[in-house]
Design a protein around this motif. Structure first.
Motif, PDB file in Angstrom:
ATOM      1  N   PRO A  33       0.973  32.853  19.553  1.00  0.00           N
ATOM      2  CA  PRO A  33      -0.139  31.888  19.418  1.00  0.00           C
ATOM      3  C   PRO A  33      -0.198  30.833  20.531  1.00  0.00           C
ATOM      4  O   PRO A  33      -1.260  30.240  20.758  1.00  0.00           O
ATOM      5  CB  PRO A  33       0.129  31.216  18.069  1.00  0.00           C
ATOM      6  N   ALA A  34       0.902  30.604  21.243  1.00  0.00           N
ATOM      7  CA  ALA A  34       0.887  29.626  22.342  1.00  0.00           C
ATOM      8  C   ALA A  34       0.153  30.169  23.571  1.00  0.00           C
ATOM      9  O   ALA A  34       0.012  29.464  24.567  1.00  0.00           O
ATOM     10  CB  ALA A  34       2.306  29.220  22.713  1.00  0.00           C
ATOM     11  N   ASN A  35      -0.306  31.429  23.484  1.00  0.00           N
ATOM     12  CA  ASN A  35      -1.124  32.031  24.543  1.00  0.00           C
ATOM     13  C   ASN A  35      -0.405  32.050  25.896  1.00  0.00           C
ATOM     14  O   ASN A  35      -0.888  31.514  26.882  1.00  0.00           O
ATOM     15  CB  ASN A  35      -2.469  31.296  24.642  1.00  0.00           C
ATOM     16  N   PHE A  36       0.764  32.685  25.922  1.00  0.00           N
ATOM     17  CA  PHE A  36       1.533  32.810  27.161  1.00  0.00           C
ATOM     18  C   PHE A  36       0.836  33.754  28.120  1.00  0.00           C
ATOM     19  O   PHE A  36       0.367  34.820  27.731  1.00  0.00           O
ATOM     20  CB  PHE A  36       2.948  33.326  26.869  1.00  0.00           C
ATOM     21  N   ARG A  37       0.781  33.352  29.389  1.00  0.00           N
ATOM     22  CA  ARG A  37       0.201  34.160  30.460  1.00  0.00           C
ATOM     23  C   ARG A  37       1.178  34.239  31.621  1.00  0.00           C
ATOM     24  O   ARG A  37       1.924  33.287  31.885  1.00  0.00           O
ATOM     25  CB  ARG A  37      -1.119  33.566  30.951  1.00  0.00           C
ATOM     26  N   PHE A 152       6.318  33.684  32.425  1.00  0.00           N
ATOM     27  CA  PHE A 152       5.175  33.383  31.566  1.00  0.00           C
ATOM     28  C   PHE A 152       5.146  31.888  31.260  1.00  0.00           C
ATOM     29  O   PHE A 152       6.195  31.241  31.181  1.00  0.00           O
ATOM     30  CB  PHE A 152       5.280  34.155  30.248  1.00  0.00           C
ATOM     31  N   MET A 153       3.925  31.344  31.069  1.00  0.00           N
ATOM     32  CA  MET A 153       3.772  29.942  30.689  1.00  0.00           C
ATOM     33  C   MET A 153       2.747  29.844  29.561  1.00  0.00           C
ATOM     34  O   MET A 153       1.744  30.562  29.560  1.00  0.00           O
ATOM     35  CB  MET A 153       3.321  29.080  31.863  1.00  0.00           C
ATOM     36  N   SER A 154       3.016  28.922  28.634  1.00  0.00           N
ATOM     37  CA  SER A 154       2.088  28.696  27.524  1.00  0.00           C
ATOM     38  C   SER A 154       0.804  28.062  28.064  1.00  0.00           C
ATOM     39  O   SER A 154       0.800  27.431  29.122  1.00  0.00           O
ATOM     40  CB  SER A 154       2.725  27.792  26.467  1.00  0.00           C
ATOM     41  N   ALA A 155      -0.285  28.213  27.307  1.00  0.00           N
ATOM     42  CA  ALA A 155      -1.586  27.695  27.744  1.00  0.00           C
ATOM     43  C   ALA A 155      -1.549  26.183  27.972  1.00  0.00           C
ATOM     44  O   ALA A 155      -2.221  25.679  28.883  1.00  0.00           O
ATOM     45  CB  ALA A 155      -2.662  28.052  26.719  1.00  0.00           C
ATOM     46  N   ASP A 156      -0.747  25.461  27.193  1.00  0.00           N
ATOM     47  CA  ASP A 156      -0.679  24.005  27.365  1.00  0.00           C
ATOM     48  C   ASP A 156       0.295  23.589  28.477  1.00  0.00           C
ATOM     49  O   ASP A 156       0.424  22.409  28.785  1.00  0.00           O
ATOM     50  CB  ASP A 156      -0.317  23.309  26.051  1.00  0.00           C
ATOM     51  N   GLY A 157       0.995  24.563  29.066  1.00  0.00           N
ATOM     52  CA  GLY A 157       1.914  24.271  30.171  1.00  0.00           C
ATOM     53  C   GLY A 157       3.237  23.671  29.748  1.00  0.00           C
ATOM     54  O   GLY A 157       4.055  23.301  30.589  1.00  0.00           O
ATOM     55  N   ASN A 158       3.491  23.583  28.452  1.00  0.00           N
ATOM     56  CA  ASN A 158       4.720  22.946  27.967  1.00  0.00           C
ATOM     57  C   ASN A 158       5.907  23.889  27.867  1.00  0.00           C
ATOM     58  O   ASN A 158       7.044  23.427  27.760  1.00  0.00           O
ATOM     59  CB  ASN A 158       4.483  22.297  26.605  1.00  0.00           C
TER      60      ASN A 158
END
Length: 171
Positions: A33-37, A152-158
């Motif tokens: 759900p954190a939308n990792f890309r 990979f990084m979460s959509a919020d960058g955290n």
């Protein structure tokens, strides 16, 4: 210990996963759900780690010493070759937090004939402050490793996740 602002540190956790394939782990990360890309291309990482003749860094790691500094040289791609852009990294650990300081090094050739003196010459020919280099000149190359990594990084960058495999170690 090199003192710097605590905001430069981050939490780092490592997990060894045996029950899933690499593709299954990547699928879990991508569907989180954190939308990792993916943030970098997959690449091969090479490291030369340094330690004292009495293996102080190794002992501190095994004993769980909360405050330590580890030195390594890192480059990407083929292991045995002329390394144009090596980077000296200091991995600094404070309890559960860690950070890296990075410094560009002079190019060198990494092959089966590399010697302690080769590294000493690289340090001498690099524009890195003496307070960083002098402690390193008292250490020996102790381990070489290589592995493949995806980032990979979460959509919020955290949050960041790296997935490593194909690890190889050399003495």
């Amino acid at each position: 210990m090199i003192e710097e602002d605590i905001k430069d540190y981050r939490y780092e956790r490592k997990f060894f996963i045996e029950e899933l394939t690499r593709n299954e782990v990547i699928h879990i990360v991508r569907s989180h759900p954190a939308n990792f890309r993916e943030i970098y291309q997959e690449r091969v990482i090479n490291n030369v780690y340094f330690d004292s003749v009495t293996y102080i860094n190794y002992i501190e790691n095994v004993e769980g010493n909360g405050e330590r500094v580890k030195y390594r040289i890192r480059w990407y791609g083929e292991l045995f070759r002329h390394v144009e852009k090596p980077v000296l990294e200091l991995k600094i650990k404070k309890s559960l937090l860690g950070k890296k300081r990075s410094f560009k090094l002079a190019p060198f050739t990494f092959d089966k004939n590399i010697t302690f003196q080769t590294f000493q010459d690289v340090f001498k020919n690099s524009k890195v402050d003496k307070d960083i280099i002098v402690p390193l000149t008292l250490q020996n190359p102790s381990l070489v490793n290589q592995y493949r990594r995806r980032y990979f990084m979460s959509a919020d960058g955290n949050y960041r996740i790296t997935i490593d495999d194909q690890q190889t170690f050399y003495h």
